[in-house]
Structures are given as structure tokens and as C-alpha cells.
Design a protein around this motif. Structure first.
Motif, short mmCIF file in Angstrom:
data_model
loop_
_atom_site.label_atom_id
_atom_site.label_comp_id
_atom_site.label_asym_id
_atom_site.label_seq_id
_atom_site.Cartn_x
_atom_site.Cartn_y
_atom_site.Cartn_z
N ILE A 203 38.99 49.18 34.14
CA ILE A 203 37.54 49.34 34.19
C ILE A 203 36.87 48.02 33.79
CG2 ILE A 203 35.58 50.56 33.13
CD1 ILE A 203 37.50 53.00 32.87
N PHE B 196 38.08 45.02 34.09
CA PHE B 196 38.26 44.04 35.17
C PHE B 196 37.16 44.18 36.22
CE2 PHE B 196 43.17 44.32 34.57
CZ PHE B 196 43.09 43.46 33.50
N VAL B 197 36.91 45.42 36.64
CA VAL B 197 35.90 45.65 37.68
C VAL B 197 34.53 45.17 37.19
CG1 VAL B 197 34.71 47.38 39.09
CG2 VAL B 197 37.16 47.60 38.68
N ILE C 25 34.23 41.28 37.09
CA ILE C 25 34.02 40.59 38.37
C ILE C 25 32.58 40.77 38.86
CG2 ILE C 25 34.75 40.37 40.77
CD1 ILE C 25 37.50 41.21 39.97
#
Lengths: 93, 675
Positions: free
Chosen positions: A66, A68-69, A72
Motif C-alpha cells: 500500500i 509503495f502505491v 509513486i
């Protein structure tokens, strides 16, 4: 000189790049913590259990993903805004 | 209807794919109704495979193109969300779709290295590479190396690394296609491979990247629907709430409790002792070779000789068959018996808790593996290439986010699939009388994915008597959840979509490296567009045929090589690309040294650790990149500083790649960046 560099304020270019480096560094620090530090401390995190999930396991299975998303999208939003702020955005066609 | 990829199509993407998704769901429901009315399983399998391949072919054919920029980079017209979906299915292979949940099922916490590794790499890609490659705006990854480091040398190493990493990966996908086709359609493996191959070729040959992109979006939709339905049903059934990712915490606790009970159970201990005895017996046989093999034969022959007319009918045939089944040579016996001993040893070992960290992979190997998978993900050319296809640099940035989002949907579900399957096995299947085992075990037993041996002959299944192959978890999930066969067919179609979409992307990467980088850029720069496209298409077919041919040998080393491909990509590509963008002082010599040393140190460690028992700090072969990646960076840095700085022109080129302004839009030919 490359044509897209012509007419750009050198100071602004430098500022843009150092802003990018700061943002990238921050992103990488969080990335490192939610994966490697979380793996390192997994046995300790596992002592906390929420809704049946030991937290060490949860970080590996969902928590880090979660983050990571979010990382980005956060990076892309901030950089896309910075393009305009520093005057290096793409021309409209 | 407007052609796929045309302006009318691009303006209505959301609508078109929404109708497509709706249509697909209606089709699945219709098929489920037909199943209730008596449609056979075989027909359901054929309908699914036939319809989905026809669909991909339709998209492929209607996206045929004669424009270079459409063939190589889909005309740089793919909006971020759709490029995200295409990247998702490009990335998620048969291994992700079918194998990942099974890996977690077997490895428990330690299997999560794959979940984190294969997602965290996108963060690296987002900040270090994606947007800059889009700004550079050419066609391939070797293109970038060639432009940034000048001359053909860097481009050549790029071509070699791209082909090495992609080709092993491609064979694994083609093998996956063959397995799915043969299992669900009853075709033999080689036929399955070639039928699947036809499906891959009609997609990519006529329309290149443009066709592959729009097919991959369609494939993503099928694979994600197929992946999510079984765990959602299972979650509703077991916990009364249909969001598996939220509910499987309670299931994890049940798994943990049952595992503790199993390790205290006396009967389970007895079973393990029996396996241990079995293993010791085999060890003695192996030691006694070749005499032990002769003794076995003599023993069976003695039994035949001792048969009397009163012996039960068929006894002689049974014994003769047993003799025929014995290994022919001591070498064969050694190999067979060692495998049997390994299996017995596995069954004799006490299970380590599913939730316990580092029970199967120690901490440093878990850290190293996660790191190598992450860097490898960010270094794979078939993924990097996808970021050339967005309309702008800003879109490329967003697109990495969407890519990971769509991949995340599957990857954060995989651990729940593993948990539900493990809970079912531990809490519903173990302890059942052998005669009452559920139907799915028999079905998957037939293809060798589920096996058990009632070693203590008590008529009841103990945990240590059961073996489940990793691939069975996802494939058997619909049956475990009590869903109709239509959903099993859907899951197979999803697996096929995952394998085909990845194969498409890889095939294109390889043929582009050969046709664009090798032929056009190095051999014949004056080639006309028609010649270039014709060469691309011919190479595509040739590479596809070679990969199918290699796949029919079913080499066991392939699975291992795919894992190696990550470390190879990580150690050779990643340092050169990152340094090319982030370090202006890096020059041609640094790049060459970095790629060469990264590649060599990675591959030497692989060979030394895999075949000669060498290791540093106990790091396993699969994480060889741990040494290759820093070696690549250090070599690039040091050698660059020892040699002359890159020209002002190249330094300006680096400056220009770092800002979005002036990014190439759709164009037909040649360089747009100003150098």
C-alpha cells in the motif's frame, strides 16, 4: 546546446533538479523502511496482532505494498506540479 | 466500428473497455447457466480458450499497422491508466498468476519476499528510470544506451543483455501456455504450445506494440476477474464477509493453532517416524548399489518362483510389473532413489509455523532476495519499454503508479488465496477418512499436483501423508470454494491471459532488439520503413518458433533460469541506466565496465554457488545480484572517473533527459531530442 535547454534559467534548472533529488531521497527512505526495516523487525512487529494479522506478516503481505502505491502517486503528483513551478513542463501540442 | 488504436477508439477507451468487461461477465454467467443445463466440462474449456484467443486475435488483426512509431511504441498514445493495465499484464506472468499463491502456501512468511520484491521494484522504476526514458523518447532500451554512451559498443551489450534476460523468460511463458492448454483441453503438450503460439503471433505480428498494448489491456481485465472471484467466494463462505484481503487475519490464526496441534499429535509423530525409517532404508539401498538393485530383482524373481496355483490371480503379473518398474541401471537407481529419499525427508520434518519469519529462509537471504527482485523488476527491458508509449513525461510518471496499482490488486490478494487454501487443507481435509476426501483432491491427483500415501495404514489422512504442488493452489481454488466448473475454466483462461500477455511483450522486446537495434541502427541505417517492418515481423515469427521448439523439451532448468534473469537484469541493466541518467560524469568506458563487471560477477556467483557449493555469507544462488549490482555501480563510477569525461554534447543530452520540456510526441522518423 540541446534546444529544450535554450532560454531556460540555469538557476531554476538547478533548483528543479535539487528538488527532485530531495523528493527522490525521501521516497527511497520510506521505501527502505517499509520493506527492509520491516523485514528486520518482523519478529518484534509480530507481537502486535490486529484483526488476526500479526503486524510483521501484515507489512510483508499488504502494508508495504500500500505504501509503495501511495509513494509513486505522491512522487508523480509532486513532480508534475514542480514541472510547472520551475517552468520546465512539456509544451502543449 | 473504428479500428483499434484509431482516434475514435482512443477517445472512447473507457467506454469500449467497460462494454468489453460487461460483455465478458455476461458471457461467463451465460456459460455457468449452460453448465447447469448440462454443458460438458470439456466444452466449457474449449469455449473459454477458443473465445479468448479469438478475441485477442481480433484485437491484433484490427490493430495492424505500417507505421514505425505505432509498431514500436503504440504511437505514444496510451493514456496512463491503460498503460498501467497493459504493464500489469505484461508484468504478471504465469508464475505470478498460478505460482505465487502456491509459493506463499509453502513458504509462509518467507514467501512474501516475492510479494514485496515484485512490487517494490516499481518505486525504483518510478523515481530513477520511467519518466527519463519517456523523455528520451526513442524505441528500445539499447537505444538509450547507444545514445547516452555513444557508439555501438554500449548498444551491443544492451542487445545481448536484453535478449539473454528476455529469452529464458519467454520460454517459461510458452511452457506455461502449453501446460494450461494441455490440462484444460486435453491436447498434448507440444500441440498446446503451438496452438498458444498462434495466439501470441496473431497479436503481435501485424500490429507490434500497438496491438500488444490493446490486447494486454483486454488480457488484464480477464486475468484480474479470474483471480479475484475464487477468494471472494471463499472469504464469504469461511468468514461471512466477501473481502478476502480484510478477513484472512482470522484464518491465519486458525492455521497457526492447527499447526501447533499437528506437531503435538501422536499419530502425526508416528507418520513422521515412518517416513524417517523409509528414508533410512532408501539411504541404505543407495549405499548398497549396485548390489542392492540386484538383490531387489532377485527377491521379486524368488517370489514369482515361489508362486503356487493357489496364489491369488494376477499376482504373477503384479510381480512382473514390479520387476519391469525397477531402475535399469545403478545410475538410474541412484537418481530415482535419491529423489524418493528427498521426498521422504521432507515429509519426516516437523512443519515450521506458517507465520514465523525466517523459518525457511534466513533473514539475510530474505533481505537479499527482496532486494534482487526489486532491482531486477526495475531493470527488465520489456517493462521499461512500456513507458515509451505514453503521450507525455507526466503521463509516464502517473502510469508507473497505475501499473503498480493494477499489479497490487493481484499481489495483495495472493497471500489471502494461500491462507484460505492452507486453512482448508489443515482444518477440513486433514483427519478425514481416505475414502471421504473431497473431489478436488482426486481431480488434481490425476495430473500429479496432489498426492498422498497412507503410510501408517490407518485409513485416515494425516498432514505428513499429503503433498500438494504449488501450482495446485490457484487452479484448485474454485473447486475448493465449491464453485461451478465454469469458474475453473475462467481461472484457466486467466492463467492463459497472464502467460500470453507476458510472452507478447517479451517477444516484441527480443525481435525489436534484433530488427531495430542490430539491423537498422548498426547494419543498415538506410533501410526503408517497409524493409524494417518486414524484418521485424519475420524475426518475431522466428523467435516465437525457436522458443516454442525449446519449450517442448520441458527443461527443468528453465524455472531456475527465470529466477536468474532477475539478478542478471538487475546487475547489468540497472546500474548503466541509472548512472546514465543520474551521473553526468559517467562515460562510455564506465558504462561498458559496469555492465560487463556487473554481469560477470553476478553470473560467476550463480555458477559457483549453484554447481560448486561456493558461497559468501550463505547467500543463495537466486540472490546473486546482491554482489553484481554494487559491482556494476562501482565499476561504472570508478572507470568513468579514470577516463575522459563525456563530451559537452552528451552532458547536454543528460540535462535534457532530466526535464520534461521538449519530449517527443508522436513522430515518424529519427531523433527529435536536440543532439
Amino acid at each position: 546546446m540541446a534546444k529544450e535547454l535554450q532560454g531556460l534559467d540555469q538557476q531554476k534548472l538547478k533548483d528543479y533538479w535539487s528538488y527532485n533529488i530531495r523528493l527522490t531521497t525521501m521516497t527511497m527512505v520510506i521505501w527502505f523502511v517499509v520493506t527492509y526495516v520491516a523485514i528486520f523487525f518482523a519478529p518484534e512487529l509480530d507481537k502486535i496482532v490486529i484483526a488476526g494479522f500479526p503486524m510483521g506478516y501484515y507489512m510483508g503481505a499488504q502494508g508495504s505494498l500500500i505504501v509503495f502505491v501511495i509513494l509513486i502517486f505522491n512522487y508523480s503528483n509532486k513532480m508534475n506540479k514542480a514541472d510547472k513551478d520551475y517552468g520546465v513542463e512539456e509544451e502543449e501540442e | 466500428m473504428a479500428g483499434v488504436g484509431s482516434k475514435g477508439f482512443l477517445d472512447n477507451l473507457a467506454k469500449i473497455y467497460a462494454i468489453y468487461t460487461g460483455g465478458f461477465i455476461v458471457f461467463v454467467i451465460g456459460l455457468a447457466i449452460a453448465e447447469q443445463m448440462g454443458l460438458s466440462n470439456k466444452m466449457i474449456g474449449y469455449t473459454f480458450m477458443g473465445l479468448t484467443i479469438a478475441l485477442y486475435a481480433f484485437i491484433g488483426i484490427s490493430s495492424r499497422t505500417a507505421k514505425i512509431s505505432e509498431y514500436y511504441v503504440a504511437g505514444r498514445s496510451v493514456p496512463p491508466v491503460f498503460n498501467g493495465m497493459a504493464t500489469g499484464s505484461d508484468w504478471m506472468s504465469a508464475a505470478s498468476f498460478i505460482g505465487m499463491a502456491g509459493t506463499i502456501f509453502g513458504l509462509g512468511y518467507d514467501g512474501l519476499a516475492y510479494v514485496m520484491g515484485w512490487t517494490g521494484g516499481y518505486v525504483l522504476l518510478a523515481v530513477f528510470l520511467g519518466p527519463y526514458l519517456r523523455k528520451f523518447g526513442q524505441y528500445t532500451i539499447p537505444d538509450f544506451l547507444g545514445a547516452r554512451f555513444g557508439g555501438h559498443a554500449a548498444r551491443t551489450i544492451g542487445i545481448i543483455a536484453a535478449i539473454t534476460a528476455s529469452f529464458t523468460y519467454l520460454i517459461a511463458q510458452v511452457t506455461g501456455v502449453g501446460i494450461i492448454m494441455s490440462r484444460f483441453l486435453g491436447l498434448d503438450f507440444a500441440t498446446g504450445v503451438f496452438v498458444g503460439l498462434a495466439g501470441i503471433l496473431v497479436c503481435s505480428m501485424l500490429g507490434g506494440m500497438k496491438a500488444v498494448t490493446w490486447t494486454q489491456v483486454a488480457q488484464y481485465i480477464i486475468l484480474i476477474i479470474a483471480y479475484l472471484i475464487p477468494p471472494i467466494t471463499m472469504s464469504q463462505k469461511v468468514t461471512g464477509f466477501p473481502i478476502p484481503e480484510l478477513t484472512y487475519g482470522t484464518v491465519l490464526q486458525k492455521i497457526d493453532a492447527k499447526e501447533k496441534a499437528i506437531n503435538l499429535d501422536q499419530k502425526e509423530k508416528d507418520v513422521r517416524a515412518l517416513w524417517k525409517a523409509d528414508s533410512d532404508k532408501i539411504a541404505a539401498d543407495i549405499k548398497g548399489l549396485p548390489g542392492s538393485l540386484d538383490a531387489k530383482k532377485a527377491d521379486l524373481q524368488g517370489k514369482i518362483a515361489a508362486l503356487t496355483p493357489e496364489s491369488p490371480a494376477g499376482e504373477k503379473e503384479k510381480l512382473e510389473k514390479a520387476i519391469a518398474g525397477l531402475p535399469k541401471t545403478p545410475e538410474e537407481a541412484k537418481e530415482k532413489w535419491e529423489a524418493a529419499k528427498k521426498k521422504a525427508d521432507t515429509q519426516a520434518k516437523e512443519i515450521k509455523p506458517y507465520l514465523q519469519p525466517f523459518a525457511r529462509l534466513d533473514m539475510k537471504n530474505m533481505l537479499a532476495l527482496t532486494f534482487c527482485l526489486m532491482v531486477g523488476t526495475a531493470g527488465l527491458p520489456h517493462i521499461l519499454m512500456r513507458y515509451y508509449t505514453t503521450p507525455s513525461v507526466q503521463d509516464a510518471r502517473k502510469s508507473v503508479g497505475w501499473s503498480l496499482f493494477f499489479i497490487f490488486l493481484l499481489y495483495f490478494t495472493a497471500p489471502s488465496v494461500a491462507a484460505f487454501a492452507r486453512n482448508e487443507v489443515l482444518n477440513s481435509v486433514i483427519g478425514l477418512p481416505i475414502a471421504q476426501l473431497p473431489q478436488w483432491m482426486a481431480n488434481w491427483g490425476k495430473v500429479g499436483l496432489v498426492s498422498f500415501k497412507d503410510i501408517n495404514a490407518d485409513g485416515i489422512l494425516q498432514f505428513y501423508e499429503l503433498t500438494i504442488g504449488a501450482d495446485a493452489i490457484v487452479l484448485a481454488m474454485p473447486e475448493i470454494a465449491g464453485l461451478p466448473y465454469t469458474i475453473s475454466g475462467l481461472v484457466a483462461a486467466g492463467g492463459l491471459a497472464a502467460a500470453l500477455s507476458t510472452a507478447d511483450g517479451l517477444l516484441l522486446t527480443i525481435s525489436n532488439a534484433l530488427s531495430h537495434d542490430l539491423y537498422y541502427k548498426m547494419i543498415n541505417p538506410k533501410a526503408s520503413i517497409n524493409v524494417r517492418l518486414a524484418i521485424s515481423r519475420t524475426l518475431l515469427v522466428m523467435v516465437a518458433l525457436i522458443s516454442a521448439y525449446v519449450a517442448t523439451f520441458k527443461l527443468t532448468i528453465i524455472v531456475e533460469l527465470v529466477a536468474w534473469a532477475f539478478s542478471i537484469a538487475a546487475a547489468s541493466f540497472f546500474p548503466a541506466l541509472v548512472m546514465g541518467i543520474w551521473d553526468k560524469r559517467s562515460n562510455k568506458w564506465g558504462c561498458l565496465a559496469g555492465m560487463y563487471i556487473g554481469f560477470i560477477s553476478c553470473v560467476s556467483y550463480m555458477i559457483a554457488s549453484r554447481f560448486y557449493g561456493f558461497d559468501i555469507w550463505g547467500i543463495k544462488t537466486i540472490s546473486s545480484g546482491l554482489f553484481g549490482i554494487p559491482a556494476g555501480f562501482i565499476a561504472t563510477y570508478v572507470v568513468s572517473r579514470m577516463t575522459t569525461p563525456p563530451s559537452q554534447e552528451l552532458q547536454d543530452f543528460v540535462e535534457s533527459v532530466r526535464i520534461p520540456r521538449g519530449a517527443a510526441k508522436e513522430h515518424e522518423e529519427g531523433m527529435v531530442t536536440g543532439h
